[in-house]
Design an enzyme around this catalytic site. Structure first.
Site, PDB file in Angstrom:
ATOM      1  N   HIS A 167      -3.256   7.462   1.698  1.00 33.00           N
ATOM      2  CA  HIS A 167      -3.630   6.178   1.306  1.00 33.00           C
ATOM      3  C   HIS A 167      -4.844   5.894   1.917  1.00 33.00           C
ATOM      4  O   HIS A 167      -5.105   6.192   3.148  1.00 33.00           O
ATOM      5  CB  HIS A 167      -2.689   5.208   1.732  1.00 33.00           C
ATOM      6  CG  HIS A 167      -3.024   3.862   1.810  1.00 33.00           C
ATOM      7  ND1 HIS A 167      -3.656   3.377   0.396  1.00 33.00           N
ATOM      8  CD2 HIS A 167      -3.108   2.536   2.392  1.00 33.00           C
ATOM      9  CE1 HIS A 167      -3.944   2.068   0.616  1.00 33.00           C
ATOM     10  NE2 HIS A 167      -3.459   1.805   1.930  1.00 33.00           N
ATOM     11  N   ASN A 187      -9.942   0.068  -0.393  1.00 36.95           N
ATOM     12  CA  ASN A 187      -8.438   0.160  -0.420  1.00 36.95           C
ATOM     13  C   ASN A 187      -7.930  -0.477  -1.677  1.00 36.95           C
ATOM     14  O   ASN A 187      -7.915  -1.734  -1.719  1.00 36.95           O
ATOM     15  CB  ASN A 187      -7.717  -0.784   0.879  1.00 36.95           C
ATOM     16  CG  ASN A 187      -6.476  -0.415   1.128  1.00 36.95           C
ATOM     17  OD1 ASN A 187      -5.634  -0.240   0.088  1.00 36.95           O
ATOM     18  ND2 ASN A 187      -5.872  -0.951   2.149  1.00 36.95           N
ATOM     19  N   CYS A 232       0.748  -1.089  -0.004  1.00 40.52           N
ATOM     20  CA  CYS A 232       0.097   0.161   0.046  1.00 40.52           C
ATOM     21  C   CYS A 232       0.894   1.358  -0.028  1.00 40.52           C
ATOM     22  O   CYS A 232       0.372   2.456  -0.264  1.00 40.52           O
ATOM     23  CB  CYS A 232      -0.958   0.145   1.151  1.00 40.52           C
ATOM     24  SG  CYS A 232      -2.081  -1.364   1.201  1.00 40.52           S
TER      25      CYS A 232
HETATM   26  N1  COA Z   1     -18.907  -7.841   9.290  1.00 40.72           N
HETATM   27  C1  COA Z   1     -19.511  -8.039  10.593  1.00 40.72           C
HETATM   28  N2  COA Z   1     -18.840  -8.348  11.629  1.00 40.72           N
HETATM   29  C2  COA Z   1     -17.352  -8.596  11.491  1.00 40.72           C
HETATM   30  C3  COA Z   1     -16.937  -8.470  10.330  1.00 40.72           C
HETATM   31  C4  COA Z   1     -17.780  -8.064   9.133  1.00 40.72           C
HETATM   32  N3  COA Z   1     -17.098  -8.065   7.880  1.00 40.72           N
HETATM   33  N4  COA Z   1     -15.535  -8.593  10.474  1.00 40.72           N
HETATM   34  C5  COA Z   1     -15.237  -8.807  11.600  1.00 40.72           C
HETATM   35  N5  COA Z   1     -16.412  -8.832  12.379  1.00 40.72           N
HETATM   36  C6  COA Z   1     -16.709  -9.008  13.742  1.00 40.72           C
HETATM   37  C7  COA Z   1     -15.481  -9.674  14.355  1.00 40.72           C
HETATM   38  O1  COA Z   1     -15.922 -11.249  14.297  1.00 40.72           O
HETATM   39  C8  COA Z   1     -15.761  -9.384  15.820  1.00 40.72           C
HETATM   40  O2  COA Z   1     -16.664  -9.997  16.433  1.00 40.72           O
HETATM   41  P1  COA Z   1     -16.651 -10.450  17.899  1.00 40.72           P
HETATM   42  O3  COA Z   1     -16.408  -9.231  18.770  1.00 40.72           O
HETATM   43  O4  COA Z   1     -17.837 -11.343  18.264  1.00 40.72           O
HETATM   44  O5  COA Z   1     -15.338 -11.392  18.189  1.00 40.72           O
HETATM   45  C9  COA Z   1     -15.873  -7.931  15.836  1.00 40.72           C
HETATM   46  O6  COA Z   1     -16.648  -7.747  14.374  1.00 40.72           O
HETATM   47  C10 COA Z   1     -14.974  -6.930  15.970  1.00 40.72           C
HETATM   48  O7  COA Z   1     -13.829  -7.538  14.960  1.00 40.72           O
HETATM   49  P2  COA Z   1     -12.633  -6.595  14.985  1.00 40.72           P
HETATM   50  O8  COA Z   1     -11.629  -7.312  14.023  1.00 40.72           O
HETATM   51  O9  COA Z   1     -12.174  -6.086  16.120  1.00 40.72           O
HETATM   52  O10 COA Z   1     -12.921  -5.211  14.337  1.00 40.72           O
HETATM   53  P3  COA Z   1     -12.428  -3.644  14.032  1.00 40.72           P
HETATM   54  O11 COA Z   1     -12.821  -2.987  14.839  1.00 40.72           O
HETATM   55  O12 COA Z   1     -10.806  -4.130  14.390  1.00 40.72           O
HETATM   56  O13 COA Z   1     -12.465  -3.819  12.560  1.00 40.72           O
HETATM   57  C11 COA Z   1     -11.278  -3.721  10.484  1.00 40.72           C
HETATM   58  C12 COA Z   1     -11.783  -4.649  11.674  1.00 40.72           C
HETATM   59  C13 COA Z   1     -10.479  -4.798   9.597  1.00 40.72           C
HETATM   60  C14 COA Z   1     -12.214  -2.951   9.836  1.00 40.72           C
HETATM   61  C15 COA Z   1     -10.182  -2.802  11.306  1.00 40.72           C
HETATM   62  O14 COA Z   1      -9.388  -3.658  11.985  1.00 40.72           O
HETATM   63  C16 COA Z   1      -9.229  -2.094  10.151  1.00 40.72           C
HETATM   64  O15 COA Z   1      -9.485  -1.420   9.357  1.00 40.72           O
HETATM   65  N6  COA Z   1      -7.956  -2.384  10.431  1.00 40.72           N
HETATM   66  C17 COA Z   1      -6.904  -1.855   9.698  1.00 40.72           C
HETATM   67  C18 COA Z   1      -6.898  -2.632   8.163  1.00 40.72           C
HETATM   68  C19 COA Z   1      -6.054  -2.052   7.353  1.00 40.72           C
HETATM   69  O16 COA Z   1      -6.196  -0.712   6.937  1.00 40.72           O
HETATM   70  N7  COA Z   1      -5.210  -2.743   6.465  1.00 40.72           N
HETATM   71  C20 COA Z   1      -4.529  -2.278   5.175  1.00 40.72           C
HETATM   72  C21 COA Z   1      -3.433  -1.376   5.663  1.00 40.72           C
HETATM   73  S1  COA Z   1      -2.681  -0.736   4.435  1.00 40.72           S
END
Ligand code: COA
Length: 317
Positions: free
Chosen positions: A244, A274, A113
């Site tokens: 980004h 993304n 990225c």
């Molecule tokens: N829909 C519904 N629920 C979802 C889900 C989806 N698509 N994906 C995960 N969940 C659930 C999980 O299972 C978890 O459930 P639980 O509490 O019962 O265990 C809950 O939602 C929270 O999951 P979590 O992973 O803690 O969510 P989050 O707030 O961290 O959001 C991302 C997840 C991926 C959106 C976030 O972590 C993120 O954006 N991270 C950065 C990623 C990124 O930018 N990567 C590229 C960098 S270049």
């Protein structure tokens, strides 16, 4: 000629749009969950017979047209991509062939990225060293090809597209500074483990979402500070943030750090998702074409990605 300056921009998005509503039908998720956690509503997906070099070609044509440069004056092509058409030759060589240019050097650069920021910094250094005068810099990715569409924890994030710029040698100020970093100790936090020499593990993206989120926010905060200090600038001197496009909450955090209102942040993540190396040049092109970004304004571009890699480019547009 001591400086390099963006002379033109272009971008391309595949025709097919995949909405959150469609994802609701294939995985256990909701539009509300995706939008509130990421800011994403929809993303574009490449057609089956469409490849990264095809997207790069469309974006490149528009950048060349907007810069009004003769094709044959391009003396270097750099393509930032993590999803090349082939193992070899490089996507840059395939793009060169499509454009009908021969002899100039052409190579791919892989920093996930952060790829576009790395590529722009590389092109800037070629120009400053006197090794090139007119560089086609492209960020293009077909992330949908390395996404596990049954993994709701990260498939909701990714999209496909391409963005391009023409970077020209000039006597005027353009790119003011570039900062690049990497830390391979975090290789496993955001990865597609299977490659070419290593033929084991997942062929699709694995990500520790929460940990990546925290690292991205902290790292981008630090690089914003480094960039301002290196240039002797205050936060208020930045006219536009073109980040980004990973997650709206990461963008909001960087804007807060800069004391910037979100209407000075170019945001495309809602419609593009993304798109990895394509996201910054796509956002830049959108804001240049709709008249928001004007000549003479100070633009900060920053990115964070797998590796981890991160970096910034500060420029006078
Ligand atoms: N829909 C519904 N629920 C979802 C889900 C989806 N698509 N994906 C995960 N969940 C659930 C999980 O299972 C978890 O459930 P639980 O509490 O019962 O265990 C809950 O939602 C929270 O999951 P979590 O992973 O803690 O969510 P989050 O707030 O961290 O959001 C991302 C997840 C991926 C959106 C976030 O972590 C993120 O954006 N991270 C950065 C990623 C990124 O930018 N990567 C590229 C960098 S270049």
């Amino acid at each position: 000629m001591k400086h390099s300056r963006i002379a033109g921009t272009g971008s391309y998005l595949p025709e097919r749009i995949l909405t959150n509503a469609e994802l609701e039908r294939t995985i256990d998720t909701t539009d509300e969950w995706i939008f509130s956690r990421t800011g994403i509503r929809e993303r574009h997906i490449v057609a089956e017979n469409e490849h990264t070099s095809d997207m790069a070609f469309e974006a490149a044509k528009k950048a060349i047209e907007s810069a009004s440069v003769d094709l044959q004056t391009i003396d270097l092509i750099v393509v930032a991509t993590t999803t090349p058409d082939r193992i070899f030759p490089s996507t840059a060589c395939l793009l060169q062939q499509k454009l009908g240019i021969v002899n100039c050097p052409a190579f791919d650069l892989q920093a996930v990225c952060s790829g576009f920021v790395y590529a722009l910094a590389t092109a800037d250094n070629f120009i400053k060293a006197g090794a090139a005068k007119c560089v086609l810099v492209v960020g293009a990715d077909a992330m949908s090809r390395i996404t596990d569409w049954t993994d709701r924890s990260n498939c909701i994030l990714w999209g496909d597209g391409a963005g391009a710029v023409i970077l020209q040698a000039t006597d005027e100020q353009g790119i003011l500074s570039t900062h690049l970093h990497a830390n391979g100790n975090y290789a496993d936090m955001l990865t597609v483990p299977q490659g070419v020499s290593k033929q084991e593990g997942s062929k699709t993206i694995l990500m520790e979402g929460n940990a990546v989120f925290k690292m991205a926010v902290n790292t981008l905060d630090a690089i914003v500070d480094d960039t301002l200090i290196a240039n002797g600038l205050e936060k208020a001197d930045i006219d536009w943030l073109v980040p980004h496009q990973a997650n709206i909450r990461i963008l909001q955090s960087t804007a807060k750090k800069l004391g910037m209102s979100m209407d000075r942040v170019v945001t495309t993540v809602d419609k593009h998702g993304n798109t990895s190396a394509a996201s910054i040049p796509l956002a830049l092109d959108v804001a240049v074409r709709d008249g928001r970004i004007k000549r003479g304004e100070i633009i900060l571009m920053e990115a964070f990605g797998g590796g981890f890699t991160w970096g910034s480019v500060l420029m006078k547009y």
